[in-house]
Design an enzyme around this catalytic site. Structure first.
Site, mmCIF file in Angstrom:
data_model
loop_
_atom_site.group_PDB
_atom_site.id
_atom_site.type_symbol
_atom_site.label_atom_id
_atom_site.label_comp_id
_atom_site.label_asym_id
_atom_site.label_seq_id
_atom_site.Cartn_x
_atom_site.Cartn_y
_atom_site.Cartn_z
ATOM 1 N N ARG A 1 0.873 -1.390 0.000
ATOM 2 C CA ARG A 1 0.152 0.095 -0.132
ATOM 3 C C ARG A 1 0.923 1.341 -0.168
ATOM 4 O O ARG A 1 1.100 1.912 -1.043
ATOM 5 C CB ARG A 1 -0.871 -0.050 1.203
ATOM 6 C CG ARG A 1 -1.922 1.130 1.342
ATOM 7 C CD ARG A 1 -2.869 1.002 2.457
ATOM 8 N NE ARG A 1 -2.219 1.148 3.800
ATOM 9 C CZ ARG A 1 -2.903 1.227 4.840
ATOM 10 N NH1 ARG A 1 -4.371 0.950 5.051
ATOM 11 N NH2 ARG A 1 -2.380 1.711 6.014
ATOM 12 N N HIS B 1 3.429 -1.918 8.600
ATOM 13 C CA HIS B 1 1.671 -2.203 8.894
ATOM 14 C C HIS B 1 1.548 -3.490 8.498
ATOM 15 O O HIS B 1 1.826 -3.922 7.358
ATOM 16 C CB HIS B 1 0.919 -0.912 8.414
ATOM 17 C CG HIS B 1 -0.375 -1.136 8.636
ATOM 18 N ND1 HIS B 1 -0.558 -0.841 9.954
ATOM 19 C CD2 HIS B 1 -1.555 -0.918 7.998
ATOM 20 C CE1 HIS B 1 -2.044 -0.859 10.085
ATOM 21 N NE2 HIS B 1 -2.489 -0.822 8.974
ATOM 22 N N ASP C 1 -33.186 11.369 5.638
ATOM 23 C CA ASP C 1 -33.278 11.983 6.927
ATOM 24 C C ASP C 1 -33.896 11.304 7.894
ATOM 25 O O ASP C 1 -34.169 11.849 9.232
ATOM 26 C CB ASP C 1 -33.609 13.520 6.726
ATOM 27 C CG ASP C 1 -32.902 14.238 5.935
ATOM 28 O OD1 ASP C 1 -31.445 14.513 6.260
ATOM 29 O OD2 ASP C 1 -33.107 14.514 4.774
ATOM 30 N N TYR D 1 -40.354 5.026 0.816
ATOM 31 C CA TYR D 1 -40.045 5.067 -0.559
ATOM 32 C C TYR D 1 -40.098 3.931 -1.195
ATOM 33 O O TYR D 1 -39.510 2.941 -0.714
ATOM 34 C CB TYR D 1 -38.874 5.762 -1.072
ATOM 35 C CG TYR D 1 -38.759 7.367 -0.583
ATOM 36 C CD1 TYR D 1 -39.561 8.269 -1.179
ATOM 37 C CD2 TYR D 1 -37.701 7.749 0.074
ATOM 38 C CE1 TYR D 1 -39.495 9.478 -0.988
ATOM 39 C CE2 TYR D 1 -37.549 8.988 0.382
ATOM 40 C CZ TYR D 1 -38.436 9.978 -0.192
ATOM 41 O OH TYR D 1 -38.496 11.484 0.094
#
Ligand code: PLP
Length: 374
Positions: free
Chosen positions: A137, A166, A315, A266
């Site tokens: 990476r 890492h 929301d 919806y």
């Protein structure tokens, strides 16, 4: 219950952060420091309060990705050492140095930029050399580390304070590739030592290795997900007691009854097969409550588990309480505990085919963070 500026909010238990840091700390080899990783706004929990709690519990370093993440810690008055885990862009290095953030280096170009910034600042800059031992990476490939280290030594104003790598497996500390990476890292350290480069600070372990691999502890561990009370993966479960720090709460915004055959939200993706009480919860995908949780997430109201039903909106979303009732303003727990029930970030991760890291990190800044400091 602390008052929140919006009827949907995240509560962060800083006591849990401190306990998690101490419990991991108790397992570390003697002299191993803890770098608390507070990137991405402390994995969605709020970088500044988490950093303070971690430092109180014994962490000595902080880790972030972006220069602005480091600056926010400094603006809050935090003076612990802060490591930028990625190479900082050249145009942010002056700010990084002015704020005493510790840069990482792993490319020739990155070294040149840091050298120039050090020159402008008129001082020596200590860096951490990032080695890629197989994650493929970021970092200088372990086979080429000597060349970069030699170039750093030549630079004059740049000093290697630490060397680190890492792991490719953040969830499975038993994977044999961890041994391969440790071996490559150790070999790299030995080859650098031959050049006279022997930084006394080496750090390798993520949460998983902090918990399970004492042979990866070295001089510091970089503690992320476990500090927030979440398990890095099934192979790490049950080894250390971890308390999830994040609770996601909301207040019911409306309660109504629908008749058998009526549909909700919806696209009418859920239809009642019997009369049902439907509670509306005022948060949605704009807040980090994934639309993929449509018809799949459990919600706690009144200490009981109920299914979320219908499509998650931007929301809001709805919950089916069957024949039970609830009132507008009642508290719903979306992640966390209510009475004897609990919904975990791991359950959401499983439903969304992702990991708990993404569940907490994706929570939007739109949701106020409320801190418990017990
Ligand atoms: C994010 C990160 C960590 C923390 O990993 P966890 O698995 O959350 O403990 C450690 N080191 C580096 C380089 C990282 O980017």
């Amino acid at each position: 219950m602390p008052d929140a500026p919006r009827p949907a909010w995240i509560e962060v238990d800083l006591g849990a952060i401190r306990r998690n840091v101490s419990r991991v700390g108790e397992r570390l080899s003697r002299g191993t420091q803890i770098m608390a990783v507070v990137k991405a706004d402390g994995y969605g929990h709020g970088a500044v309060p988490v950093a303070r709690a971690a430092l109180q519990a014994g962490a000595t370093w902080l880790g972030v990705i972006l220069v602005e993440e480091g600056i926010r810690l400094r603006e809050a008055g935090i003076d612990a050492p802060v490591l930028l885990l990625h190479e900082a862009p050249a145009n942010r290095l002056d700010e990084a140095l002015a704020n005493d953030l510790t840069p990482v280096v792993f490319t020739e170009q990155g070294l040149v930029s840091i050298g120039e910034a050090a020159e402008r600042a008129g001082r020596t800059v200590r860096v951490h050399l990032k080695i890629d031992t197989g994650l493929n990476r970021l970092g200088v490939l372990w086979r080429h580390a000597e060349e970069l280290a030699a170039a750093i030594a030549k630079e004059g104003r740049v000093e290697i304070e630490a060397i680190f790598t890492h792991f490719a497996f953040a969830d499975d500390p038993t994977n044999a590739f961890i041994d391969t990476q440790l071996q490559r890292f150790n070999e790299t350290c030995e080859r650098l030592a031959v050049l006279g480069i022997e930084p006394a600070f080496r750090h390798v372990a993520n949460s998983a290795a902090s918990i399970t691999r004492p042979d990866a502890h070295y001089d510091a561990v970089r503690l992320g997900i476990a500090m927030y009370g979440l398990s890095p993966g099934p192979k790490c479960d049950g080894i250390v007691d971890l308390d999830p720090a994040m609770t996601l709460r909301a207040r019911v915004a409306r309660v109504t009854r629908v008749s058998a055959g009526e549909a909700v939200s919806y696209g009418h993706t859920w239809r009642a097969t019997r009369d049902a009480t439907i509670a509306s919860i005022p948060l949605g995908y704009a807040d980090g409550w994934a639309r993929g949780l449509s018809n799949r997430a459990p919600v706690l109201i009144g200490g009981r588990r109920y299914p979320a039903v219908g499509t998650v909106c931007m929301d809001s979303f709805m919950v089916d309480l069957g024949d039970d009732g609830c009132a507008v303003g009642d508290e719903a727990v979306l992640i966390g505990a209510q009475e004897s029930e609990r919904v975990t970030a791991d359950e959401h991760a499983a439903a969304l085919n992702t990991i708990n890291y993404e569940i907490v990190t994706r929570m939007s800044p739109r949701l106020p963070r409320v801190y418990l400091d017990g």
